[in-house]
Design a protein around this motif. Structure first.
Motif, PDB file in Angstrom:
ATOM      1  N   MET A   1      85.317  66.389 -25.167  1.00  0.00           N
ATOM      2  CA  MET A   1      86.429  66.744 -24.314  1.00  0.00           C
ATOM      3  C   MET A   1      85.957  66.631 -22.867  1.00  0.00           C
ATOM      4  O   MET A   1      84.938  67.194 -22.489  1.00  0.00           O
ATOM      5  N   ILE A   2      86.740  65.892 -22.087  1.00  0.00           N
ATOM      6  CA  ILE A   2      86.358  65.735 -20.685  1.00  0.00           C
ATOM      7  C   ILE A   2      87.255  66.505 -19.730  1.00  0.00           C
ATOM      8  O   ILE A   2      86.895  66.696 -18.570  1.00  0.00           O
ATOM      9  N   TYR A   3      88.434  66.921 -20.212  1.00  0.00           N
ATOM     10  CA  TYR A   3      89.350  67.606 -19.293  1.00  0.00           C
ATOM     11  C   TYR A   3      90.407  68.360 -20.080  1.00  0.00           C
ATOM     12  O   TYR A   3      90.859  67.891 -21.115  1.00  0.00           O
ATOM     13  N   SER A   4      90.808  69.509 -19.549  1.00  0.00           N
ATOM     14  CA  SER A   4      91.967  70.238 -20.059  1.00  0.00           C
ATOM     15  C   SER A   4      92.991  70.263 -18.944  1.00  0.00           C
ATOM     16  O   SER A   4      92.758  70.856 -17.893  1.00  0.00           O
ATOM     17  N   ALA A   5      94.102  69.575 -19.160  1.00  0.00           N
ATOM     18  CA  ALA A   5      95.182  69.533 -18.180  1.00  0.00           C
ATOM     19  C   ALA A   5      96.241  70.543 -18.582  1.00  0.00           C
ATOM     20  O   ALA A   5      96.469  70.786 -19.761  1.00  0.00           O
ATOM     21  N   TYR A   6      96.905  71.112 -17.591  1.00  0.00           N
ATOM     22  CA  TYR A   6      97.958  72.083 -17.846  1.00  0.00           C
ATOM     23  C   TYR A   6      99.252  71.587 -17.210  1.00  0.00           C
ATOM     24  O   TYR A   6      99.338  71.457 -15.996  1.00  0.00           O
ATOM     25  N   GLY A   7     100.214  71.293 -18.055  1.00  0.00           N
ATOM     26  CA  GLY A   7     101.501  70.788 -17.602  1.00  0.00           C
ATOM     27  C   GLY A   7     101.541  69.267 -17.626  1.00  0.00           C
ATOM     28  O   GLY A   7     100.512  68.591 -17.548  1.00  0.00           O
ATOM     29  N   ASN A   8     102.748  68.737 -17.757  1.00  0.00           N
ATOM     30  CA  ASN A   8     102.929  67.293 -17.858  1.00  0.00           C
ATOM     31  C   ASN A   8     102.465  66.542 -16.617  1.00  0.00           C
ATOM     32  O   ASN A   8     101.869  65.481 -16.719  1.00  0.00           O
ATOM     33  N   GLU A   9     102.746  67.091 -15.439  1.00  0.00           N
ATOM     34  CA  GLU A   9     102.391  66.393 -14.199  1.00  0.00           C
ATOM     35  C   GLU A   9     100.887  66.169 -14.099  1.00  0.00           C
ATOM     36  O   GLU A   9     100.420  65.066 -13.818  1.00  0.00           O
ATOM     37  N   GLU A  10     100.110  67.217 -14.345  1.00  0.00           N
ATOM     38  CA  GLU A  10      98.653  67.081 -14.287  1.00  0.00           C
ATOM     39  C   GLU A  10      98.163  66.148 -15.390  1.00  0.00           C
ATOM     40  O   GLU A  10      97.310  65.288 -15.154  1.00  0.00           O
ATOM     41  N   TYR A  11      98.717  66.295 -16.595  1.00  0.00           N
ATOM     42  CA  TYR A  11      98.313  65.455 -17.720  1.00  0.00           C
ATOM     43  C   TYR A  11      98.504  63.967 -17.403  1.00  0.00           C
ATOM     44  O   TYR A  11      97.599  63.166 -17.561  1.00  0.00           O
ATOM     45  N   PHE A  12      99.705  63.606 -16.942  1.00  0.00           N
ATOM     46  CA  PHE A  12      99.977  62.201 -16.674  1.00  0.00           C
ATOM     47  C   PHE A  12      99.143  61.663 -15.515  1.00  0.00           C
ATOM     48  O   PHE A  12      98.774  60.493 -15.499  1.00  0.00           O
ATOM     49  N   GLY A  13      98.796  62.514 -14.560  1.00  0.00           N
ATOM     50  CA  GLY A  13      97.914  62.099 -13.473  1.00  0.00           C
ATOM     51  C   GLY A  13      96.517  61.771 -13.972  1.00  0.00           C
ATOM     52  O   GLY A  13      95.920  60.761 -13.578  1.00  0.00           O
ATOM     53  N   ILE A  14      95.992  62.604 -14.848  1.00  0.00           N
ATOM     54  CA  ILE A  14      94.649  62.384 -15.410  1.00  0.00           C
ATOM     55  C   ILE A  14      94.642  61.133 -16.291  1.00  0.00           C
ATOM     56  O   ILE A  14      93.753  60.286 -16.189  1.00  0.00           O
ATOM     57  N   VAL A  15      95.640  61.004 -17.138  1.00  0.00           N
ATOM     58  CA  VAL A  15      95.728  59.853 -18.042  1.00  0.00           C
ATOM     59  C   VAL A  15      95.850  58.552 -17.244  1.00  0.00           C
ATOM     60  O   VAL A  15      95.252  57.536 -17.604  1.00  0.00           O
ATOM     61  N   ALA A  16      96.588  58.588 -16.149  1.00  0.00           N
ATOM     62  CA  ALA A  16      96.734  57.394 -15.308  1.00  0.00           C
ATOM     63  C   ALA A  16      95.384  56.943 -14.760  1.00  0.00           C
ATOM     64  O   ALA A  16      95.097  55.736 -14.702  1.00  0.00           O
ATOM     65  N   LYS A  17      94.531  57.887 -14.387  1.00  0.00           N
ATOM     66  CA  LYS A  17      93.201  57.547 -13.881  1.00  0.00           C
ATOM     67  C   LYS A  17      92.356  56.900 -14.971  1.00  0.00           C
ATOM     68  O   LYS A  17      91.633  55.933 -14.712  1.00  0.00           O
ATOM     69  N   LEU A  18      92.429  57.426 -16.186  1.00  0.00           N
ATOM     70  CA  LEU A  18      91.663  56.849 -17.293  1.00  0.00           C
ATOM     71  C   LEU A  18      92.174  55.442 -17.619  1.00  0.00           C
ATOM     72  O   LEU A  18      91.389  54.513 -17.812  1.00  0.00           O
ATOM     73  N   LYS A  19      93.491  55.284 -17.665  1.00  0.00           N
ATOM     74  CA  LYS A  19      94.084  53.982 -17.968  1.00  0.00           C
ATOM     75  C   LYS A  19      93.724  52.952 -16.897  1.00  0.00           C
ATOM     76  O   LYS A  19      93.476  51.788 -17.214  1.00  0.00           O
TER      77      LYS A  19
END
Length: 70
Positions: A1-19
């Motif tokens: 596990m590299i990150y725990s995001a809370y809420g959709n906005e934070e989640y999609f921001g983190i996923v966008a960086k990985l993508k």
């Protein structure tokens, strides 16, 4: 596990960086039960984001990278 995001906005921001770096990931949403009525309209969903062990250093680097629209 590299990150725990809370809420959709934070989640999609983190996923966008990985993508953006071409990194594959998977997400687990722990079972949290029901929030109380006061918080029902706030997005507190927890998303645990995982990458392969061999991609961990690249993922951490991607998460710290700042992207500009210029």
């Amino acid at each position: 596990m590299i990150y725990s995001a809370y809420g959709n906005e934070e989640y999609f921001g983190i996923v966008a960086k990985l993508k953006a770096e071409g990194l594959k990931y998977r997400t687990h949403i722990p079972n949290r039960g029901f929030d109380n009525r006061v918080d029902r309209f706030k997005d507190h969903t927890q998303f645990d984001i995982y990458v392969k062990k061999e991609d961990e250093h690249l993922a951490v680097k991607a998460l710290h990278k700042r992207y500009s629209n210029h």
